[in-house]
Scaffold this motif. Sequence first.
Motif, PDB file in Angstrom:
ATOM      1  N   LYS A 192      57.290  34.300  46.976  1.00 49.76           N
ATOM      2  CA  LYS A 192      56.063  33.622  46.402  1.00 49.76           C
ATOM      3  C   LYS A 192      55.994  32.469  47.316  1.00 49.76           C
ATOM      4  CE  LYS A 192      54.923  32.810  42.300  1.00 49.76           C
ATOM      5  NZ  LYS A 192      54.939  32.872  40.844  1.00 49.76           N
ATOM      6  N   ILE A 193      57.134  31.629  47.374  1.00 47.83           N
ATOM      7  CA  ILE A 193      57.388  30.316  48.323  1.00 47.83           C
ATOM      8  C   ILE A 193      57.112  30.461  49.487  1.00 47.83           C
ATOM      9  CG2 ILE A 193      58.829  28.428  48.782  1.00 47.83           C
ATOM     10  CD1 ILE A 193      60.288  28.682  45.862  1.00 47.83           C
ATOM     11  N   THR A 194      57.851  31.487  50.214  1.00 44.10           N
ATOM     12  CA  THR A 194      57.767  32.104  51.593  1.00 44.10           C
ATOM     13  C   THR A 194      56.409  32.495  51.878  1.00 44.10           C
ATOM     14  OG1 THR A 194      59.971  32.869  51.097  1.00 44.10           O
ATOM     15  CG2 THR A 194      58.960  33.281  53.281  1.00 44.10           C
ATOM     16  N   LYS A 195      55.610  33.025  51.299  1.00 44.22           N
ATOM     17  CA  LYS A 195      54.433  33.478  51.544  1.00 44.22           C
ATOM     18  C   LYS A 195      53.347  32.212  51.521  1.00 44.22           C
ATOM     19  CE  LYS A 195      52.354  36.785  49.122  1.00 44.22           C
ATOM     20  NZ  LYS A 195      51.868  37.670  47.939  1.00 44.22           N
ATOM     21  N   SER A 196      53.757  31.282  50.753  1.00 43.31           N
ATOM     22  CA  SER A 196      52.629  30.301  50.857  1.00 43.31           C
ATOM     23  C   SER A 196      53.134  29.407  52.165  1.00 43.31           C
ATOM     24  CB  SER A 196      52.696  29.242  49.497  1.00 43.31           C
ATOM     25  OG  SER A 196      54.165  28.769  49.491  1.00 43.31           O
ATOM     26  N   ILE A 197      54.291  29.402  52.514  1.00 48.66           N
ATOM     27  CA  ILE A 197      54.737  28.641  53.726  1.00 48.66           C
ATOM     28  C   ILE A 197      54.163  29.400  54.859  1.00 48.66           C
ATOM     29  CG2 ILE A 197      56.544  27.891  55.247  1.00 48.66           C
ATOM     30  CD1 ILE A 197      58.239  27.730  52.788  1.00 48.66           C
ATOM     31  N   PHE A 198      54.156  30.587  55.009  1.00 49.04           N
ATOM     32  CA  PHE A 198      53.561  31.403  56.060  1.00 49.04           C
ATOM     33  C   PHE A 198      51.883  31.446  56.128  1.00 49.04           C
ATOM     34  CE2 PHE A 198      57.860  33.276  56.776  1.00 49.04           C
ATOM     35  CZ  PHE A 198      57.676  33.448  58.253  1.00 49.04           C
ATOM     36  N   ARG A 199      51.290  31.302  54.802  1.00 53.56           N
ATOM     37  CA  ARG A 199      49.881  31.232  54.617  1.00 53.56           C
ATOM     38  C   ARG A 199      49.227  29.995  55.411  1.00 53.56           C
ATOM     39  NH1 ARG A 199      48.952  34.770  50.047  1.00 53.56           N
ATOM     40  NH2 ARG A 199      48.305  36.713  51.146  1.00 53.56           N
ATOM     41  N   ARG A 200      50.074  28.768  55.064  1.00 51.07           N
ATOM     42  CA  ARG A 200      49.741  27.716  55.583  1.00 51.07           C
ATOM     43  C   ARG A 200      49.719  27.462  56.877  1.00 51.07           C
ATOM     44  NH1 ARG A 200      52.721  25.061  51.434  1.00 51.07           N
ATOM     45  NH2 ARG A 200      54.335  24.524  52.733  1.00 51.07           N
ATOM     46  N   ARG A 201      50.752  28.304  57.626  1.00 49.54           N
ATOM     47  CA  ARG A 201      51.018  28.080  58.938  1.00 49.54           C
ATOM     48  C   ARG A 201      50.443  29.065  60.047  1.00 49.54           C
ATOM     49  NH1 ARG A 201      54.515  23.486  59.307  1.00 49.54           N
ATOM     50  NH2 ARG A 201      55.378  23.359  57.230  1.00 49.54           N
ATOM     51  N   ILE A 202      50.174  30.256  59.242  1.00 46.00           N
ATOM     52  CA  ILE A 202      49.526  31.301  60.270  1.00 46.00           C
ATOM     53  C   ILE A 202      48.146  31.777  59.537  1.00 46.00           C
ATOM     54  CG2 ILE A 202      51.699  31.748  61.388  1.00 46.00           C
ATOM     55  CD1 ILE A 202      51.802  34.227  59.986  1.00 46.00           C
ATOM     56  N   GLY A 203      47.624  31.215  58.670  1.00 44.59           N
ATOM     57  CA  GLY A 203      46.390  31.592  58.054  1.00 44.59           C
ATOM     58  C   GLY A 203      46.547  32.641  57.092  1.00 44.59           C
ATOM     59  N   GLU A 204      45.279  32.936  56.532  1.00 44.99           N
ATOM     60  CA  GLU A 204      45.217  33.620  55.426  1.00 44.99           C
ATOM     61  C   GLU A 204      45.071  35.314  55.708  1.00 44.99           C
ATOM     62  OE1 GLU A 204      44.938  33.171  52.026  1.00 44.99           O
ATOM     63  OE2 GLU A 204      45.671  30.926  52.617  1.00 44.99           O
ATOM     64  N   GLU A 205      44.996  35.386  57.149  1.00 48.48           N
ATOM     65  CA  GLU A 205      44.976  36.856  57.637  1.00 48.48           C
ATOM     66  C   GLU A 205      46.107  37.350  57.782  1.00 48.48           C
ATOM     67  OE1 GLU A 205      41.956  39.135  58.583  1.00 48.48           O
ATOM     68  OE2 GLU A 205      41.867  37.956  56.970  1.00 48.48           O
ATOM     69  N   VAL A 206      47.155  37.445  56.864  1.00 48.72           N
ATOM     70  CA  VAL A 206      48.337  37.831  57.053  1.00 48.72           C
ATOM     71  C   VAL A 206      48.723  38.880  55.844  1.00 48.72           C
ATOM     72  CG1 VAL A 206      49.403  35.873  55.963  1.00 48.72           C
ATOM     73  CG2 VAL A 206      50.990  37.357  57.138  1.00 48.72           C
ATOM     74  N   ARG A 207      49.263  40.068  56.386  1.00 46.83           N
ATOM     75  CA  ARG A 207      49.597  41.119  55.166  1.00 46.83           C
ATOM     76  C   ARG A 207      50.994  40.910  55.090  1.00 46.83           C
ATOM     77  NH1 ARG A 207      46.177  44.103  52.445  1.00 46.83           N
ATOM     78  NH2 ARG A 207      47.293  46.489  53.166  1.00 46.83           N
ATOM     79  N   PHE A 208      51.547  40.832  53.969  1.00 46.22           N
ATOM     80  CA  PHE A 208      52.952  41.077  53.454  1.00 46.22           C
ATOM     81  C   PHE A 208      53.592  42.440  53.206  1.00 46.22           C
ATOM     82  CE2 PHE A 208      51.357  36.635  53.185  1.00 46.22           C
ATOM     83  CZ  PHE A 208      52.143  35.910  53.903  1.00 46.22           C
ATOM     84  N   VAL A 209      54.562  42.771  53.852  1.00 50.68           N
ATOM     85  CA  VAL A 209      55.126  43.930  53.532  1.00 50.68           C
ATOM     86  C   VAL A 209      56.632  43.765  52.694  1.00 50.68           C
ATOM     87  CG1 VAL A 209      56.312  45.983  54.478  1.00 50.68           C
ATOM     88  CG2 VAL A 209      54.416  45.037  55.679  1.00 50.68           C
ATOM     89  N   GLY A 210      56.987  44.461  51.584  1.00 52.31           N
ATOM     90  CA  GLY A 210      58.174  44.409  51.033  1.00 52.31           C
ATOM     91  C   GLY A 210      58.884  45.780  51.056  1.00 52.31           C
ATOM     92  N   ILE A 211      60.335  45.697  51.280  1.00 49.36           N
ATOM     93  CA  ILE A 211      60.931  46.744  51.167  1.00 49.36           C
ATOM     94  C   ILE A 211      62.237  46.803  50.400  1.00 49.36           C
ATOM     95  CG2 ILE A 211      61.825  48.550  52.753  1.00 49.36           C
ATOM     96  CD1 ILE A 211      60.430  47.256  55.271  1.00 49.36           C
ATOM     97  N   GLY A 212      62.376  47.613  49.437  1.00 47.75           N
ATOM     98  CA  GLY A 212      63.779  47.446  48.494  1.00 47.75           C
ATOM     99  C   GLY A 212      63.720  48.824  47.863  1.00 47.75           C
ATOM    100  N   ASP A 213      65.184  48.967  47.281  1.00 45.80           N
ATOM    101  CA  ASP A 213      65.615  50.236  46.546  1.00 45.80           C
ATOM    102  C   ASP A 213      65.977  50.169  45.170  1.00 45.80           C
ATOM    103  OD1 ASP A 213      67.968  48.798  47.555  1.00 45.80           O
ATOM    104  OD2 ASP A 213      69.283  50.691  46.868  1.00 45.80           O
ATOM    105  N   SER A 214      66.012  48.796  44.672  1.00 44.93           N
ATOM    106  CA  SER A 214      66.743  48.880  43.362  1.00 44.93           C
ATOM    107  C   SER A 214      65.874  47.913  42.223  1.00 44.93           C
ATOM    108  CB  SER A 214      68.122  48.070  43.642  1.00 44.93           C
ATOM    109  OG  SER A 214      69.138  48.928  44.059  1.00 44.93           O
TER     110      SER A 214
END
Length: 272
Positions: A192-214
Amino acid sequence: MKLVIFSDLDGSLLNYDDYSFEEARPALEKIRRWEIPLILTTSKTRAEVEIILGEMGFEEPFIIENGAALFFPAGYRGWDMANGIAMKSYGVMQLGMPYAEIRTFVKRMTPRFKIRGFGDCSVQEIADMTGLPYDKAVLAKEREFTEPFLLGEEKDIEDLKYLASKDKIKIVRGGMFYHFMGIHQDKGEAVKITKSIFRRRIGEEVRFVGIGDSANDIPMLEHVDIPVLIPHADGRFEHVDLPNLTRAGSPGSKGWNEVVEGILDDFERRCD
Ligand SMILES: [Mg+2]
């Protein structure tokens, strides 16, 4: 539109048994070429992640020890990370409890429970338990926030969880170990914190992918637009109930590569 990818390591980008990411190289190469941020989001330590990023040839932010802290390389994309704790080569945001406090709790519990944490083990024992080569087991022991452990009696887990909660510590299950950690951290909070940093810097037009197994990846998957689940080595999937979940067709780096190439192809088509 832009993409940002969060990814777990063990059992996801790295194979469960040999920790290799060789089969993910084609997708990693595209990520590098297209300058897509790849945020490793792992239960591993900072020392381990720094080596893996070096092997991959990436310099990207990363999240260590199950969301305990977020590290942004100094000067990353020319961004000023004034709101983090400044370390020599990073801006750092910390959510986790210091390792010494976790160990104090573990030591208090060991007379009553059969707990075997990394702090109780020699480097050779960690190498034997994890299958890591000795030099990598050294890095796995360099803990700053969380304690991976094995529990002798599975039936004790609920009692141990209850006692831990009284000390503001929680227990999360990863692929191979349980992990003690501070109650205020998880991969989802750090994402959540990382997303808000990226949104502030590169704008709202960003899609976040998350990949995990557990199970410890579920809070991360809940906070992204495109959640991806990698099957365990035996082909079985962790129970995850998300409406837009993508399931990879193979375990480890092979499944990671297939699913990321699919997402990147789709992304390329939309951008054309
Ligand atoms: Mg994993």
